[in-house]
Design a protein around this motif. Structure first.
Motif, short mmCIF file in Angstrom:
data_model
loop_
_atom_site.label_atom_id
_atom_site.label_comp_id
_atom_site.label_asym_id
_atom_site.label_seq_id
_atom_site.Cartn_x
_atom_site.Cartn_y
_atom_site.Cartn_z
N ARG A 143 0.83 -1.21 0.00
CA ARG A 143 0.00 0.00 0.00
C ARG A 143 0.87 1.27 0.00
NH1 ARG A 143 -5.86 -0.62 -0.08
NH2 ARG A 143 -6.19 -2.82 0.39
N SER A 153 -2.18 -3.77 -2.78
CA SER A 153 -2.70 -2.52 -3.30
C SER A 153 -3.24 -2.57 -4.74
CB SER A 153 -1.61 -1.44 -3.23
OG SER A 153 -2.13 -0.16 -3.46
N HIS A 194 -4.79 3.93 -1.58
CA HIS A 194 -4.42 3.43 -2.91
C HIS A 194 -3.70 4.50 -3.72
CE1 HIS A 194 -6.03 -0.61 -3.28
NE2 HIS A 194 -7.15 -0.22 -2.71
#
Length: 209
Positions: A92, A113, A157
């Motif tokens: 992430r 992610s 994100h």
């Protein structure tokens, strides 16, 4: 400026930093709204699926089949996104980009992610609902885009994660619908022939062929 994060485009990392920095300047109530909204949009999608089913109860067999396949296409898109995520295993941005403060807490390590599951669900929903209920085309794509963008806004994100998710959902969902619409239409027709099960797929005055 080069971020030099492995497997992450520099421009995506830069946009992520700029968006999250802007997000922190917004009023606290707006930040709370964004954090709630990024999850609540999924509940809105669920309500729209229910509305599509209710509307299709008075339609023909294929209309009902498309309404029933819309959430199926969404789930299938999600499963594909999970396979891709666990194959790529990209962490992430809230851990990879140093010095950022995010609205949402960073997901645990191992919750990868790329692509964004939320964006995949949004893209799949937009396409599947547009096929099953054309009037939703007026607003669901906007809702899907906002829901996907919110994942960057709250900090969980990269921008390219949500673009990949939207594209993945928009590709997988119609493939699922096209593959299953014929057998689903046949199944709806058979169910409508049974008085006990008919209320599930046809209201009073609906197609009972």
């Amino acid at each position: 400026m080069h971020n030099e994060i492995e497997d992450v485009p520099d421009i995506s990392a830069e946009w992520y930093r700029e968006i999250t920095e802007f997000a922190r300047t917004t009023p606290p109530w707006f930040q709370d709204l964004a954090e709630i909204g990024t999850e609540a949009v999924l509940l809105i999608f669920a309500a729209l699926f229910l509305g599509a089913w209710w509307r299709a109860r008075r339609g023909d067999d294929r209309t009902m089949a498309l309404a029933l396949l819309a959430p199926v296409a969404m789930v299938m898109s999600y499963l594909v996104s999970e396979i891709v995520k666990n194959t790529l295993r990209i962490d992430r941005p809230c851990r990879l980009v140093h010095g950022v403060v995010t609205i949402a807490g960073c997901p645990e390590y191992g919750d990868w992610s790329l692509p964004s599951n939320h964006a995949t669900l949004a893209g799949a929903t937009a396409v599947a609902l547009a096929v099953a209920w054309r009037h939703t085309l007026l607003y669901v794509p906007v809702l899907a885009a906002l829901g996907a963008f919110s994942r960057v806004f709250v900090g969980v994100h990269f921008p390219h994660d949500i673009l990949a998710g939207l594209l993945l959902g928009a590709v997988v969902a119609p493939l699922v619908v096209l593959t299953l619409v014929a057998p689903a239409t046949w199944l709806v027709r058979r169910v409508r022939e049974h008085a006990t099960l008919r209320p599930l797929v046809a209201g009073a005055g609906g197609d009972r062929r």
